[in-house]
Design an enzyme around this catalytic site. Sequence first.
Site, mmCIF file in Angstrom:
data_model
loop_
_atom_site.group_PDB
_atom_site.id
_atom_site.type_symbol
_atom_site.label_atom_id
_atom_site.label_comp_id
_atom_site.label_asym_id
_atom_site.label_seq_id
_atom_site.Cartn_x
_atom_site.Cartn_y
_atom_site.Cartn_z
ATOM 1 N N GLY A 1521 0.618 -1.422 -0.211
ATOM 2 C CA GLY A 1521 0.197 0.128 -0.203
ATOM 3 C C GLY A 1521 0.995 1.428 0.048
ATOM 4 O O GLY A 1521 2.357 1.200 0.671
ATOM 5 N N CYS A 1522 -0.303 2.169 -0.285
ATOM 6 C CA CYS A 1522 0.653 3.292 -0.006
ATOM 7 C C CYS A 1522 1.787 4.147 1.175
ATOM 8 O O CYS A 1522 0.854 3.454 2.241
ATOM 9 C CB CYS A 1522 -0.284 4.791 -0.518
ATOM 10 S SG CYS A 1522 -0.874 4.600 -2.560
ATOM 11 N N SER A 1523 2.894 5.020 1.742
ATOM 12 C CA SER A 1523 3.418 4.544 2.448
ATOM 13 C C SER A 1523 3.419 3.605 3.477
ATOM 14 O O SER A 1523 3.831 4.442 4.461
ATOM 15 C CB SER A 1523 3.078 6.024 2.750
ATOM 16 O OG SER A 1523 3.133 7.174 1.782
ATOM 17 N N SER A 1524 3.578 2.560 3.163
ATOM 18 C CA SER A 1524 3.726 1.751 4.109
ATOM 19 C C SER A 1524 4.949 1.443 4.700
ATOM 20 O O SER A 1524 5.173 0.746 5.775
ATOM 21 C CB SER A 1524 3.726 0.249 3.129
ATOM 22 O OG SER A 1524 3.497 -0.015 2.113
#
Length: 1620
Positions: A1521-1524
């Site tokens: 996922g984004c910015s995980s």
Amino acid sequence: MANTEEPLNEVVINKTTYARPTEKIEKTLSTLGKENINHTFVSLEERFQETENAVSSFLKKNADQLIPYDVDPLHNSLLSCYFHLRSIHAIGQVKLLVKKHLSIIGKLLTAKVQKDMLIRASEEIISLYNENNMDKKSKLDDVLQSDFKLGNIYYLSTLKILTLQLIIKYNLVDEYKETILELFLHDDRYFFKDPKLKINLLIKLLLNFFAKLDDCKTLFGLKFLQYLKQFDIDFSTYIKNISKEVFEKKLISSSHKVNRDSCYFYYIRSYFYQFQKQVTQLNTITIQSLLYEDSDSSIKDSDSLVKSIDFPKKEYSYTTSQVSEKPKLTESSVYFSGTTISHLRQKIKITLCLWNSLNLDSQTITKGLTNIFDETLIWLNTNLRSLEEYKEDLFSTFTALKEFCYFNHEVKRLRNLINVSFNGYVVFKDFEFLRVATAMMIELYLVEHTQELRSSIIVMISKFIESARDKAQKSELFLQLYNFFVTINIEDISELVTFCQQICSQCLKSCEPQFPQILRSCSEIQTAILLTHLPISRQTTCIMSQWTSVTFNLYQLLSQNTSIPAPSTVSTVRSPRFHYLYNYEVLLKVSFFLNQEMTQHSSSNLPQILQTYEKKWLRRSITADTTISLLEIKFTKILLQYLNFCAFHKSVISLVEMFKENERYYRPVMLVSEKYVLEAFVNLQMVEKIATFEKQYTLFSEVTLRDASTTDVIDFLHIQLLLFFWNNDPESFTNLFHLTIPKTRPEILDVKNSARLGVSDYVNVLLLNVQVHLSASRLNLISDNVIAAVTEAKKALKLASSLLKKMFKLSPSSRLCVIRLLSETYSVLSDAYISIGIAREPEFYMKELSRVICELREPTWVFRSLYSLFEYYDLTVQFHLKGVTLQKLNKTFDYLQGAYDIHSLTVYLYSNGEITKITQSLELYFQFTDIGTTFLPSYWNLKCGSVVDDLKCLPCYRPLNIVNKMRRLLRQVLKLTEHNAFLKEFFKSSLAIPSIKPKHIDLPTYGSTTESPRSSNMTPRTKSLQQKFERSVIVQKLQRMKKYIEQVNIHTLRHAEQHTVSNIYLSTILLLSNIEADSTFLKDDLRQSFFLSDLSRYVPFYYDRIMSCLDKDIYNEMSILPFGYMAKQIANERAKALSMQQELDKELLDFNVISIDICPLTENLVLTKYEGQSHRRTTLRISLKENRSKDTHCGHLSFSAALEEMNTIVEENNKTTSTEVTTQITTPEGRKKWWQSRYQLDKRLEQLLEKICNFWINGFAGYFSPHLIDQSHFAEFKSGFYEVLHQTLPSRKNFATPSAFIEIEDWILEIFLKLDPENDNYINMIEDLLYFVFDILLFHGEENAYDEIDLGQCYVQLVDKIKKYQSHVCNTTTYLKNQVSHTFLIVSSLCHIFPWESIPFLKDMRISRLPSYRSLVHLLEKKGASFPINISLDTKLGMILNPNGDLPRTELNFKDTFRHLYESTSDSKLVSGGKPSKEEYLAMIRDSNFFVYVGHGSGEQYASLQEVKKSESLAASLLLGCSSAEMKRCGKLESTNSVYSYLLGGSPLVLGNLWDVTDKDIDKFSQSVFEKIGLIKDFQGEISGYKDIPDAVAESRDVCHLKYLNGAAPVIYGLPAKFT
């Protein structure tokens, strides 16, 4: 992306304007103590004086001249005075008036005998009684048979004697004969309750009755003889003409002459019984001798009544000594089982007669009599409904039973009778029963007036009031209790207020008492208390207008209603001197204004209030017999507390010193005063004062602890806690709270209140327990027991928060305690986490602190919470929030009193950078005499970076002093280099450790160690050839600093201090290793440097997991943890961390570890490397200050500029991927513009990484290479390298052989060999390394003018040597295999955001990140010897796809693939298109071999990271996922992210994205990785292989359309993994 939440949104100062000093308050306080006369009460004082004068005149009159009409005006004047004195609760003046009244009655008895005078005297007797008693009498009989109660005990016996004298004088003996007989029969009740009764006068009256009542001579004679014996009086004192024996015979003789119908026979047995109790020896008088010969000595009247009740055939008769034990009435069910009407009528009549007769008998109470009483009550209660027609008899029976209780002091049975009367109301709904029950309850209290009855009477009557049917009835009952005469014995105002408020709070709910009734029943003080519970109306305002000013102040104080102005008729001057509140006027007004300050959350008027209190109250004259009132005790405590709360510490000290001047008077508040004065000393850090206090302070013994009140014990324990903290004395703390208190006072530490303490005591116990846990937390924190400190602080917070929920129910004192404790607890919790470098929790607690404290609107503590936030934001480098906080801090300071609150003043000055004013302010505050007794000036010196004397430094500040000393030494070194161009180059050049071979070199002698064979002032890059340079001073200071650091116990330092020490140590050894010409740098020093730098990284990581496991279970047992809790476990872990560097050297390891950081002192890039094959440790500091190339036109890139550009790229990228932006793209032009911005960002990121590669790393790219050097060919290259130097360096050309000169460390030469000759920047890279080598030689004494070096020739010759080496090794088949399999990057939080893995020379390497060396060792230990680790894809896969449901394209891409994996792989789990539950999510990551998350973020929204960190083992995880993997920068604290949480939970490998990515590219990337690791088949339908995850990720980056903006985002953490 959503906007970042701003914590300061929570920090809002209440919009209510805090109180400023008002003219009204100053004016009012200034008038206190002035002897002005209140004109409203001039008439009362004059009237009282006129009455006194009239009484004096009346008493002086000749008795013969008195006429009845002389009494009338005096009578009216007395009644008026009684009324007005009651209205102002003037109890003492009422007593004086009663004495005057008694004198008037006595005077009337001396007048001539006449009927009118008899009437006047009788009226005055009844009037005096009625004006001073709640129950009203109409006959003299009632006055004589009235009980001693509250308010009449001091005069009632005198009044009765006067009444008896009146009866004798006017020959009314026969008329009152039976009353007189009853009176003397029950003399214990009607006379002897007065301890001051004049027995001689009573005996004379008795003999008068003896003479006047012939048929009762024997009765009075027996009583006379009884008194002689009872009071040890000689017979001849009263009768001289006959002897006692003759008198006794005459008594017997006269008894035989009594008419058989005389009442004598009803009383003789009882009189004789009382006589016999005193005259126990043999006597001629017997009961038989006093009766006719044919009379039954057992007295038929009473006995026949008892027998008629039909008891069983047991002996049941009255003897001459006592009533024999009678069987329980339950043995005779005949009497009480009758239910017919006739039978009931008979039984109630007989019962009434029985109890009247038993009361007449007046015999000693026996079990038989009490059984009869109990059974009578049971029968009455059971048959109440059947007795409805006989209510009159029923009430009479109640009266008879009540009299029995009074005669025999049966309080409990009287209360049972009251309950039966109440039941009568329940049955009949007849209010008279309720009225009777209430009257009996109040009468019982007035007669007994015990503290226990005072509490129970309110409970009982509140029940009666609640049962009454209408408001009129309720009000009548209420005013029977809320009455002047019920409170007439309460002399302390605090006690009166408490009692009245209890009545109002419990009994007033449904009442609407009428004001005329109130005014008749209550004093104005009681009315004022009552009105605080009633709404304001015109009628209440009218009533207030009749009050004195002091009563109105009391009302304002209690009601907290400052909006009601004093009516114009209420004067602000002093009240009448005999007013109940007269002595409290100053105190009440000061209390009122203090309360007003507290209500308005202000300290603006506090100095004026304090000044008035000291001047007009404390300085008043106090007599030796004066005692402090409860009101003053309460005020003193709250004043000291509020001064302490507002940080008026010096005022507290001054106030307590004034108390000690009159220690006898203030003894009840000395313990609490000592508590606050010690707290003031501690807060002001007055070392000498605290030492003196400890010497003079008396400890409680175990006996004292056991016997002292709960309040005193709590105050004592508070003092002990302060001393334990100040002295850092956990041992004494343990002895007191683990051993002594649980044994002597277990209820003190019992938060469950098993001992059933009262509400006030229980709240105080809870507050103490908060303080105990808080102190334990502080002591543990000082001792570096962080886990115990956090646990204790969380317990304290739990208790304080529970009290916060009940804040509206707490007293002002408790409220202040809760606010202070909450603030301190949040601060201690935050401080504990900050001390070990954890960032997330402090931010949470700081936000909570600001939210809670600001809601409570206390400026002092709002200011403190803001300062805590300010320091936190400074520590975490959140400068915007720091600036916003500073603005709010300064705004809040406007509401504080800086002249009195030195803490807030100095904090304000420090926060605003006004450092020089701090010392001036401290000198003004403490004055010349006290400035030497406080450590505060030294504390602020420490805060500002100065050093204090070790001997004078407080233990808690020694770590800070140590760091300041190191900084000072470093500054001294830097200062020595300021004007030395040669040494300045140290901070502009790249440095290495180790840089030269550790051996002594005999350099050619040039005359000095700094002379060059050919002096030249043409040195590029401003490098000076200083001819004269003394290194010894700098070397000496550096060696001293190094030694000092090595002696420090690093574990006692806070995380930020550890980080600072680590950087200073690194700078020290860097300078040392490069300054000394013959430096022999030790291997252990470098290992120590590695340990120090790794410690500050690993400690937060280690503690984070432990803290995450501190769940709600810690609240199951709220006891205090033993000191040393988990200390052994922590010590073991520290030992492992310390020995970890040695442990790494024990085995050959197939990896390198490189750390990347920025030196905060120089902003240069710091690289450290551990080589697993050779166990070699090296450190490289690369200068980012200037261009390192000879070409001055070549640019450079500072770290600040690079970081700013990187942050900008990420922010703009995240913005373009946010739904707010993407949902607005609806046209082709908009989409084109969006793509253009994305391309530009991708290009900017590519260019930034190229700059980092060329401007930062450049020639040092070989430092990162995994290749191993072929040692068989390296020796040849090294020899050639020194030949090149010998031929090209002016310092070596004509001197000796190459081996005679300094040798560079092999690892530096190896970097040349690891560079890629095919690189376009190869020439610059070699040049960069050559200058690096020249600098090393220069710093070690071999100076060369760089413009005289033929760099071209040097380059050509060196490259030739490099190619020769590479030709040898590249031809071998082992070249590609001759490298370590993996490189770990330990990237600092400051450098974390850079995608190092995508820098060109690292792009193809197998790389993963780790938090620290220790975490690497921990993962290796956990996963065993396998490297890389093996992960099976045959079973237990966990997959979550599009859980939020808003990624339809991604779900379409992977849905079938994941479904196939789920169906074909055993024990696998899949959630697709829906949100997993917390339990499902945790089960997947814990039970799977491999976990894939394809959704938004890292999945934290489905299972908190707290739960993740608690796990023991987690699957290798891909969080796509984004910015995980985003990591928020936390300044001097260690940052953390979701990936770190998975590593803490036991995951061996985690992949995450550094910033937001778009779904299309990341789907391509994910597909490629899945194929390369063998999770899914490729496009040809085959498994293409099982590559290591680092290889798969590195090879998959380029499948992204935006190779940098999306392709560089994924990074790996943990161990490399091979999938099978």
